[in-house]
Structure formats: C-alpha cells, structure tokens
Design an enzyme around this catalytic site. Structure first.
Site, PDB file in Angstrom:
ATOM      1  N   CYS A 105       0.821  -1.218   0.000  1.00 51.65           N
ATOM      2  CA  CYS A 105       0.000   0.000   0.000  1.00 51.65           C
ATOM      3  C   CYS A 105       0.854   1.266   0.000  1.00 51.65           C
ATOM      4  CB  CYS A 105      -0.922  -0.032   1.217  1.00 51.65           C
ATOM      5  SG  CYS A 105      -1.761   1.501   1.519  1.00 51.65           S
ATOM      6  N   HIS A 143     -26.624  20.457  -0.755  1.00 52.61           N
ATOM      7  CA  HIS A 143     -26.635  21.065  -2.082  1.00 52.61           C
ATOM      8  C   HIS A 143     -25.567  22.143  -2.171  1.00 52.61           C
ATOM      9  CE1 HIS A 143     -28.424  21.920  -5.910  1.00 52.61           C
ATOM     10  NE2 HIS A 143     -28.472  23.218  -5.621  1.00 52.61           N
ATOM     11  N   TYR A 170      -8.703  -3.458 -11.763  1.00 50.38           N
ATOM     12  CA  TYR A 170      -8.629  -2.077 -11.311  1.00 50.38           C
ATOM     13  C   TYR A 170      -7.228  -1.500 -11.311  1.00 50.38           C
ATOM     14  CZ  TYR A 170      -7.660  -2.336  -6.181  1.00 50.38           C
ATOM     15  OH  TYR A 170      -7.127  -2.477  -4.949  1.00 50.38           O
ATOM     16  N   LYS A 209      -0.187   5.428  -6.046  1.00 55.15           N
ATOM     17  CA  LYS A 209      -1.252   5.393  -7.069  1.00 55.15           C
ATOM     18  C   LYS A 209      -2.185   6.595  -6.929  1.00 55.15           C
ATOM     19  CE  LYS A 209      -5.007   3.966  -6.030  1.00 55.15           C
ATOM     20  NZ  LYS A 209      -5.593   2.648  -6.002  1.00 55.15           N
ATOM     21  N   GLU A 244      -6.578   1.942 -13.334  1.00 55.20           N
ATOM     22  CA  GLU A 244      -6.096   3.113 -12.587  1.00 55.20           C
ATOM     23  C   GLU A 244      -4.790   3.628 -13.192  1.00 55.20           C
ATOM     24  OE1 GLU A 244      -7.896   2.448  -8.107  1.00 55.20           O
ATOM     25  OE2 GLU A 244      -5.902   1.706  -8.515  1.00 55.20           O
ATOM     26  N   GLU A 266     -25.712  14.183  -3.160  1.00 50.41           N
ATOM     27  CA  GLU A 266     -27.131  14.436  -2.901  1.00 50.41           C
ATOM     28  C   GLU A 266     -28.031  13.647  -3.850  1.00 50.41           C
ATOM     29  OE1 GLU A 266     -28.727  18.382  -3.738  1.00 50.41           O
ATOM     30  OE2 GLU A 266     -27.032  18.796  -5.062  1.00 50.41           O
ATOM     31  N   CYS A 312      -1.625   1.784  -2.976  1.00 52.65           N
ATOM     32  CA  CYS A 312      -2.593   2.866  -2.754  1.00 52.65           C
ATOM     33  C   CYS A 312      -1.971   4.266  -2.759  1.00 52.65           C
ATOM     34  CB  CYS A 312      -3.292   2.707  -1.408  1.00 52.65           C
ATOM     35  SG  CYS A 312      -3.450   1.030  -0.801  1.00 52.65           S
TER      36      CYS A 312
HETATM   37  P1  FAD Z   1       1.430  -6.217   1.937  1.00 52.63           P
HETATM   38  O1  FAD Z   1       1.075  -4.811   2.236  1.00 52.63           O
HETATM   39  O2  FAD Z   1       1.706  -6.565   0.531  1.00 52.63           O
HETATM   40  O3  FAD Z   1       2.690  -6.570   2.846  1.00 52.63           O
HETATM   41  C1  FAD Z   1       3.354  -7.789   2.790  1.00 52.63           C
HETATM   42  C2  FAD Z   1       4.799  -7.585   3.171  1.00 52.63           C
HETATM   43  O4  FAD Z   1       5.403  -8.844   3.485  1.00 52.63           O
HETATM   44  C3  FAD Z   1       5.632  -7.002   2.030  1.00 52.63           C
HETATM   45  O5  FAD Z   1       6.438  -5.954   2.493  1.00 52.63           O
HETATM   46  C4  FAD Z   1       6.479  -8.178   1.566  1.00 52.63           C
HETATM   47  O6  FAD Z   1       7.680  -7.778   0.961  1.00 52.63           O
HETATM   48  C5  FAD Z   1       6.685  -8.894   2.888  1.00 52.63           C
HETATM   49  N1  FAD Z   1       7.057 -10.309   2.766  1.00 52.63           N
HETATM   50  C6  FAD Z   1       6.574 -11.222   1.890  1.00 52.63           C
HETATM   51  N2  FAD Z   1       7.136 -12.423   2.131  1.00 52.63           N
HETATM   52  C7  FAD Z   1       7.967 -12.259   3.185  1.00 52.63           C
HETATM   53  C8  FAD Z   1       8.817 -13.146   3.925  1.00 52.63           C
HETATM   54  N3  FAD Z   1       8.885 -14.444   3.639  1.00 52.63           N
HETATM   55  N4  FAD Z   1       9.559 -12.637   4.935  1.00 52.63           N
HETATM   56  C9  FAD Z   1       9.492 -11.329   5.257  1.00 52.63           C
HETATM   57  N5  FAD Z   1       8.705 -10.456   4.603  1.00 52.63           N
HETATM   58  C10 FAD Z   1       7.944 -10.917   3.593  1.00 52.63           C
HETATM   59  N6  FAD Z   1      -5.913  -1.169  -1.436  1.00 52.63           N
HETATM   60  C11 FAD Z   1      -6.760  -0.208  -1.014  1.00 52.63           C
HETATM   61  O7  FAD Z   1      -7.418  -0.383   0.009  1.00 52.63           O
HETATM   62  N7  FAD Z   1      -6.897   0.978  -1.693  1.00 52.63           N
HETATM   63  C12 FAD Z   1      -6.204   1.227  -2.818  1.00 52.63           C
HETATM   64  O8  FAD Z   1      -6.355   2.292  -3.395  1.00 52.63           O
HETATM   65  C13 FAD Z   1      -5.301   0.236  -3.283  1.00 52.63           C
HETATM   66  N8  FAD Z   1      -4.562   0.460  -4.373  1.00 52.63           N
HETATM   67  C14 FAD Z   1      -3.659  -0.470  -4.792  1.00 52.63           C
HETATM   68  C15 FAD Z   1      -2.897  -0.197  -5.905  1.00 52.63           C
HETATM   69  C16 FAD Z   1      -1.995  -1.111  -6.365  1.00 52.63           C
HETATM   70  C17 FAD Z   1      -1.161  -0.794  -7.569  1.00 52.63           C
HETATM   71  C18 FAD Z   1      -1.832  -2.349  -5.684  1.00 52.63           C
HETATM   72  C19 FAD Z   1      -0.836  -3.351  -6.166  1.00 52.63           C
HETATM   73  C20 FAD Z   1      -2.572  -2.629  -4.565  1.00 52.63           C
HETATM   74  C21 FAD Z   1      -3.511  -1.694  -4.108  1.00 52.63           C
HETATM   75  N9  FAD Z   1      -4.297  -1.926  -2.985  1.00 52.63           N
HETATM   76  C22 FAD Z   1      -5.189  -0.975  -2.554  1.00 52.63           C
HETATM   77  C23 FAD Z   1      -4.218  -3.193  -2.238  1.00 52.63           C
HETATM   78  C24 FAD Z   1      -3.373  -3.052  -0.957  1.00 52.63           C
HETATM   79  O9  FAD Z   1      -2.102  -2.537  -1.264  1.00 52.63           O
HETATM   80  C25 FAD Z   1      -3.248  -4.427  -0.304  1.00 52.63           C
HETATM   81  O10 FAD Z   1      -4.538  -4.944  -0.086  1.00 52.63           O
HETATM   82  C26 FAD Z   1      -2.521  -4.371   1.040  1.00 52.63           C
HETATM   83  O11 FAD Z   1      -1.235  -3.816   0.909  1.00 52.63           O
HETATM   84  C27 FAD Z   1      -2.407  -5.778   1.605  1.00 52.63           C
HETATM   85  O12 FAD Z   1      -1.706  -5.773   2.816  1.00 52.63           O
HETATM   86  P2  FAD Z   1      -0.971  -7.085   3.342  1.00 52.63           P
HETATM   87  O13 FAD Z   1      -0.587  -6.790   4.742  1.00 52.63           O
HETATM   88  O14 FAD Z   1      -1.789  -8.272   3.065  1.00 52.63           O
HETATM   89  O15 FAD Z   1       0.318  -7.237   2.419  1.00 52.63           O
HETATM   90  P1  NA7 Z   2      -7.027  -8.987 -11.009  1.00 52.95           P
HETATM   91  O1  NA7 Z   2      -8.133  -8.334 -10.288  1.00 52.95           O
HETATM   92  O2  NA7 Z   2      -6.703 -10.400 -10.690  1.00 52.95           O
HETATM   93  O3  NA7 Z   2      -7.267  -8.840 -12.565  1.00 52.95           O
HETATM   94  C1  NA7 Z   2      -6.356  -9.307 -13.501  1.00 52.95           C
HETATM   95  C2  NA7 Z   2      -6.653  -8.689 -14.859  1.00 52.95           C
HETATM   96  O4  NA7 Z   2      -5.660  -9.115 -15.785  1.00 52.95           O
HETATM   97  C3  NA7 Z   2      -7.993  -9.128 -15.422  1.00 52.95           C
HETATM   98  O5  NA7 Z   2      -8.485  -8.111 -16.223  1.00 52.95           O
HETATM   99  C4  NA7 Z   2      -7.591 -10.361 -16.239  1.00 52.95           C
HETATM  100  O6  NA7 Z   2      -8.483 -10.620 -17.277  1.00 52.95           O
HETATM  101  C5  NA7 Z   2      -6.269  -9.909 -16.802  1.00 52.95           C
HETATM  102  N1  NA7 Z   2      -5.381 -11.030 -17.115  1.00 52.95           N
HETATM  103  C6  NA7 Z   2      -5.035 -12.047 -16.302  1.00 52.95           C
HETATM  104  N2  NA7 Z   2      -4.167 -12.854 -16.923  1.00 52.95           N
HETATM  105  C7  NA7 Z   2      -3.954 -12.338 -18.147  1.00 52.95           C
HETATM  106  C8  NA7 Z   2      -3.158 -12.725 -19.247  1.00 52.95           C
HETATM  107  N3  NA7 Z   2      -2.409 -13.815 -19.184  1.00 52.95           N
HETATM  108  N4  NA7 Z   2      -3.171 -11.955 -20.348  1.00 52.95           N
HETATM  109  C9  NA7 Z   2      -3.927 -10.850 -20.391  1.00 52.95           C
HETATM  110  N5  NA7 Z   2      -4.717 -10.422 -19.392  1.00 52.95           N
HETATM  111  C10 NA7 Z   2      -4.724 -11.164 -18.280  1.00 52.95           C
HETATM  112  O7  NA7 Z   2      -5.652  -8.214 -10.818  1.00 52.95           O
HETATM  113  P2  NA7 Z   2      -5.201  -6.722 -10.477  1.00 52.95           P
HETATM  114  O8  NA7 Z   2      -3.732  -6.710 -10.661  1.00 52.95           O
HETATM  115  O9  NA7 Z   2      -5.947  -5.697 -11.200  1.00 52.95           O
HETATM  116  O10 NA7 Z   2      -5.536  -6.584  -8.947  1.00 52.95           O
HETATM  117  C11 NA7 Z   2      -5.158  -7.605  -8.026  1.00 52.95           C
HETATM  118  C12 NA7 Z   2      -5.365  -7.103  -6.656  1.00 52.95           C
HETATM  119  O11 NA7 Z   2      -4.245  -6.268  -6.348  1.00 52.95           O
HETATM  120  C13 NA7 Z   2      -6.588  -6.273  -6.495  1.00 52.95           C
HETATM  121  O12 NA7 Z   2      -7.608  -6.980  -5.871  1.00 52.95           O
HETATM  122  C14 NA7 Z   2      -6.087  -5.103  -5.672  1.00 52.95           C
HETATM  123  O13 NA7 Z   2      -6.504  -5.199  -4.340  1.00 52.95           O
HETATM  124  C15 NA7 Z   2      -4.633  -5.130  -5.701  1.00 52.95           C
HETATM  125  P3  NA7 Z   2      -9.745 -11.645 -17.139  1.00 52.95           P
HETATM  126  O14 NA7 Z   2     -10.886 -10.829 -16.625  1.00 52.95           O
HETATM  127  O15 NA7 Z   2      -9.317 -12.717 -16.173  1.00 52.95           O
HETATM  128  O16 NA7 Z   2      -9.921 -12.161 -18.502  1.00 52.95           O
END
Ligand code: FAD
Ligand code: NA7
Length: 573
Positions: free
Chosen positions: A135, A548, A276, A143, A280, A553, A140
C-alpha cells in the site's frame, strides 16, 4: 495436560514420554466423561485438531502424539517444560505491510513480546522499497498521488472557464512528480520504523521461512541466517505482480512494483490487463498526457458491476485511452534500448487466429497478483494453501489449519484485497489473541473505490451478483445520471456521472448494492458504506435531506427505477 481416551495407544506413548522425562502431567480420558464429546468439540475449535491425544504444555498447544515427539526431538518440548514462555517471542509476524504492522503493533500494545520480519524481494527490474508493504510503497499511496497529478491536469484545463489565465504552455514533469512521491514514501517508511520502536516491537529486515514447528529462519540481505521461535505466528506476506510467462516479459515489461519509482517518463504505454490496477494506471498515465492503450483479455473489471464498468471504460475511451479488446500478448521484443526504449508487442486474438502488433515505449503488466506463500516453508509445518493460487484458507478467526498459525490480508482465500481490510483483520486478531476481545473481522459490505479519471465507488453487491443471489423479480434498481456543478461551467459533458442503488424488495427495500461513478466517488461511498452497515433502506435515503450542491445528494432523490425503462438523461442543469 493430556486430553486422551483410555484405550488410545498414542496417548499411552505420550504418557510414557513424559514419565521418562520425569515430568508430572494431568490426563483427562474423554471417553470416561459424560461431557467428553463436547470437550473434544471445544478442543477442535480451539486447536483445529479433532483427534486425541491433544497435548498442552504450560498452556501452549503442542499438538498430537507425533508433534509431541517431534518437539521432544527438536528440544522444543524441553524448553516449553522449563519455563512459562519457552519461545523467543509471544508473536512473530511475517510481513510488515498493512495487515502485519497493524497486528504487531496491537499485540505489543497488549503487552506481548513481538517481532516483525519484512523483506522485499526485488522485482525482476530490480526495484525494491522500504518498510510498510504494498500500500505505502507500490500501491494505494503512490497510485492515489499520481491520480491526483492527473486530476490537477484536468483542473488546469477547467480553470480557464473559471477565469484563470493558463494560456502559457503547461507541461508535466514526470521526474519531479516521482521524486516528490518517493520522498513522501520515505517519510512514511521512517514513520513505520519509529512507531515499531516506540511500541517495542522488534523489526528485522530479513526474509522469513519456517524450518520446523514454532521456528523460523530469517535470512538477511547479506545471506546471514538466524532462527527465532514464537508461540504464535501471523502470516501477512501479501502478493506480488504476476507475469505473462511469454518470451521477453520479465526482461522488458514493468509492473506496478516498478512504475511508481520509474526514473523516466514511460512514454507511449501498453497496459496489459483490465482490472482495477490496470485501469487506474492507464487512467493517470493518460491524464498526464501519455498515449495509452489497454489490452483487455475478456471483460473490463471482472467481478465489478458490469453496467458501471462499461460506462467507465467508455468514458476513458472518449478521453483518449485506446482499448484493444479480446487480445493477449504473445511476444515482447526489444527494438531499442533506452529510458524509455522501444518494444514491439505481438498479440493474438482470444477469439480467432488474428494477430496484431504494436510498438510502445513501455509495457505495464497488471494481470493479477500471486500470494507470497509458496516459499515460506509452510509445508514443513503442515499449513495448507490452495493448490490453485497459493492463497491460505482460514476459519472465521483467521486461524489456519495449524492451530498456532494465523493469516491476514491479501493472502487470505476469498477475502477482499484492500488495505483497510488487512488492517482491521490484523488489529482485531491481536485483540482476540492477546486481549479480552472476541470481535471478528466483518468482511461483508466492504466499500472500495477505483481511482480512474472518473472515479468508481461501490459497496455491497453488483447488479449481476444481486440477481444471482436474490433473483431479478425481488430487486428494485434505482438510477440516475448527475452533472457535477463544477463540470457545468467547465463545459464538461452531462449524462456521464452515474448513481445506482440495488434494493431488496423482500427486505424493506434494503440497499444491498451502492454504485457511483463521478468525481470524489471514494469520499461519497465511505459515508454511504456506514449507512449500509446500519441497515440503509430506500426509505431512509428518501428521508435524508441532501447537501446542495454536491454529487452525493443524488442518492437522496433517486426516483427512476431501471425496470420502468424511463429515460434518465438530463436535459439541463
Ligand atoms: P502487503 O502490504 O503486501 O505486505 C506484505 C509484506 O510482506 C511485504 O512488504 C512483503 O515484501 C513482505 N514479505 C513477503 N514475504 C515475506 C517473507 N517471507 N519474509 C518477510 N517479509 C515478507 N488497497 C486499497 O485499500 N486501496 C487502494 O487504493 C489500493 N490500491 C492499490 C494499488 C496497487 C497498484 C496495488 C498493487 C494494490 C492496491 N491496494 C489498494 C491493495 C493493498 O495494497 C493491499 O490490499 C494491502 O497492501 C495488503 O496488505 P498485506 O498486509 O496483506 O500485504
Ligand atoms: P485482477 O483483479 O486479478 O485482474 C487481472 C486482470 O488481468 C484481469 O483483467 C484479467 O483478465 C487480466 N489477465 C489475467 N491474466 C492475463 C493474461 N495472461 N493476459 C492478459 N490479461 C490477463 O488483478 P489486479 O492486478 O488488477 O488486482 C489484483 C489485486 O491487487 C486487487 O484486488 C487489488 O486489491 C490489488 P480476465 O478478466 O481474467 O480475462
């Protein structure tokens, strides 16, 4: 304490073991007790172990016969017998992201001895980051800030109509934006370290994996290994972006792990994926003035309300984003090195033999994320993961099938992948484990927002899911376009922003789905999510006086049902 049955040979072996160690024990033969069956049920609930013997040493659950002998062999049993806390820590949290940090801090506040291990394996492009997880570093936070950069560009365009003279050339500078965002992230990384220190949580920047029951090996950047033990473990390792598995993908493509710290402007970009994260990123890159194409394999925003998904992609298309539908990349070739270089992408149709190709400066893969669970040594302690996607099944108290191992956040099977969900689950888990609380995390009606150029906020069910669960005839859908006042003067289009609620007619027109497409959708949705938690009905919305002039609203004046087929296009303001 041995829970057993009088005829159980394994129970007898455990008794012999304790006798040979000169250790006194209590034994409860459940078959001799009137309430033996219910005691066994309670034990199963507490420990996830249905069978006897079931052994506890100094209040710590050891397991059955085999586990007790294993613990004896490893020396753990002797440690447990010696002192109250045989382990180095009460709790070890693996993963210092949203869920892990919340859990660790709460456990420390409750007086427990806690360790957090966090380690970022660099992306194939070599990108890595600091403490805080996805995040803060690659999700988040950067982004939303890049989304804001794009919104400011739109505001600049609007501002002329409001009297601002912006006739001189206004340009966006990628490097300045990235530097500012990365500086902010560094301050957050520092803040997290500080707050762990303040709460006396031990932070170790090492990769953790289980080597045996209750024991992990921590490997740091230099390859140095140290073992730590704990009574309980929380897995919070999150997910990492998936790759296509085709020629050139790991070599030449980037993912969201790389984009937010990319030292140069990505230029003409192909975004692969249509969920998403993909939309985004495509949205803000286009908003910054780049030429952006989204390659969609099947549908846009699978799992979200498809009515809203279509309206959203139509808006993005009208605002300069190209959508290549029903194509998947087949090959990525480098034409030119550089920052950015040039890549040729060959893609094949998902519907026939057609192939197409295009040249881009950057290819961003956003095709999903894989749970980081396969290299955690979980097989050594018997924690089950899903064969399909590596996600961890847990019960309603986030406990895995191994009683002392819990999991929160993105690695959970079937739960929303969102920061506030991970935080809530982590915090409540610590309170249940170490405090007097029994409150469980509520995964129902979790609101979320997609920060695309036109934001999409939702809470509850999509129309498709609502029909599947409740049947179409039991639902009433109310909807309306709305025209934000700020858009009128700026000359931005009417009949684009959209509001929809789905009501269950069999339950007092309870609102079971809330959807809004428009500016500040996240801010709007948050409040309505609270109302839905309180049991929001259509009547309550009608009884609420609006503010408003706002976008929100519109939900207090919805009077057109979708079933009526009435035209909702707005003719004026
Ligand atoms: P993470 O935050 O991923 O933390 C896991 C940590 O564990 C990482 O630092 C990783 O390196 C570490 N780790 C992994 N394996 C090991 C190991 N073996 N030993 C030690 N450390 C390890 N959520 C929202 O609510 N709003 C948003 O707008 C939003 N935007 C997003 C945009 C993007 C591009 C992405 C990719 C995600 C977004 N999310 C958003 C999702 C959000 O980031 C995740 O849901 C959240 O970070 C999950 O938290 P977590 O604690 O499960 O894991
Ligand atoms: P998602 O929600 O798992 O979506 C993956 C997207 O990528 C979806 O549109 C898939 O299409 C597409 N997809 C998956 N595999 C392929 C291949 N091989 N080629 C082309 N397109 C593909 O992933 P996000 O990364 O957007 O988000 C994952 C989580 O991370 C999300 O919940 C956030 O919390 C943060 P499909 O609809 O399967 O045809």
């Amino acid at each position: 304490m041995i829970f057993s049955k009088s005829c159980c040979p394994h129970g007898a072996r455990v008794k012999e073991l304790f006798s040979s160690l000169g250790v006194g024990y209590n034994i409860l033969d459940l078959d001799k007790l009137e309430d033996g069956v219910s005691i066994q049920e309670v034990l199963a609930e507490m420990t996830n172990q249905k069978t006897v013997p079931n052994i506890f040493v100094n209040k710590v659950h050891v397991g059955g016969c085999d586990r007790t002998f294993q613990a004896h062999q490893s020396g753990l049993l002797q440690k447990l017998l010696k002192e109250d806390s045989a382990y180095d820590y009460d709790l070890i949290v693996i993963g210092g992201g949203s869920g892990g940090l919340a859990c660790a801090k709460e456990a420390a506040i409750l007086g427990k001895k806690v360790m957090v291990l966090d380690f970022v394996v660099p992306s194939p492009q070599g990108t890595s980051w600091g403490l805080g997880g996805t995040c803060v570093n690659v999700g988040c936070i950067p982004k939303k800030l890049m989304h804001q950069a794009a919104l400011l560009g739109q505001a600049l365009k609007d501002s002329g109509k409001f009297g601002w003279d912006c006739s001189h050339e206004v340009k966006h500078n990628w490097e300045v934006m990235v530097e500012a965002i990365q500086n902010y992230i560094s301050s957050l990384n520092w803040g997290y370290r500080l707050s762990l220190r303040e709460k006396a949580v031990t932070y170790v920047n090492s990769y953790a994996e289980f080597v045996e029951h209750h024991t992990i090996k921590a490997t740091n950047k230099k390859g140095q290994e140290t073992c730590f033990t704990a009574a309980k473990f929380v897995l919070a390792t999150g997910e990492r972006p998936r790759y296509l598995g085709i020629q050139g993908d790991k070599e030449y493509c980037i993912t969201s792990d790389d984009l937010f710290s990319l030292p140069y402007c990505p230029g003409k970009t192909l975004v692969v994926g249509a969920s998403y994260v993909a939309l985004e990123c495509a949205g803000f890159l286009a908003g910054l003035g780049l030429d952006v194409t989204v390659m969609v394999r099947s549908v846009v925003l699978r799992g979200f309300d498809q009515d809203l998904a279509d309206r959203l992609s139509a808006y993005m298309e009208q605002h300069g984003v190209t959508f290549l539908r029903k194509f998947v990349p087949a090959q990525i070739q480098q034409l030119e090195k550089g920052s950015p270089g040039k890549l040729k992408v060959v893609a094949k149709s998902t519907e026939g033999p057609e192939t197409i190709s295009g040249v881009y400066n950057t290819v961003l893969l956003a095709i999903g994320r894989d749970a980081c669970t396969r290299r955690l040594g979980l097989e050594k302690i018997g924690v089950k993961i899903s064969d399909k996607d590596g996600k961890i099944p847990v019960n309603d108290v986030e406990q895995t099938n191994v009683s002392y191992v819990y999991a929160v956040g993105d690695i959970l099977e079937g739960k929303p992948e969102l920061t506030p969900v991970a935080i809530q689950a982590g915090k409540l888990l610590a309170r249940r484990l170490f405090g007097a609380s029994s409150e469980k995390c509520d995964y129902i009606n979790v609101p979320t927002t997609i920060f695309t150029p036109l934001e999409y906020g939702c809470c509850g069910l999509s129309e498709e899911k609502a029909i599947e669960i409740h049947k179409k005839e039991n639902l009433e859908v109310f909807h309306s376009f709305f025209w934000p006042l700020e858009w009128t003067l700026a000359g931005r289009e009417n009949n684009t922003c959209y509001a929809k609620i789905i009501c269950n007619k069999l339950d007092h027109d309870r609102v079971i789905g809330f959807h809004v497409l428009g500016p500040n959708a996240g801010e709007i949705t948050q409040g309505f999510a609270v109302a839905m938690k309180c049991g929001l009905t259509k009547q309550l919305l009608d009884d609420t006086v609006g503010i408003h002039p706002t976008c929100g609203e519109v939900f207090t004046t919805l009077d057109v049902t979708k079933s009526s087929g009435l035209d909702i296009t707005q003719k004026g303001c």
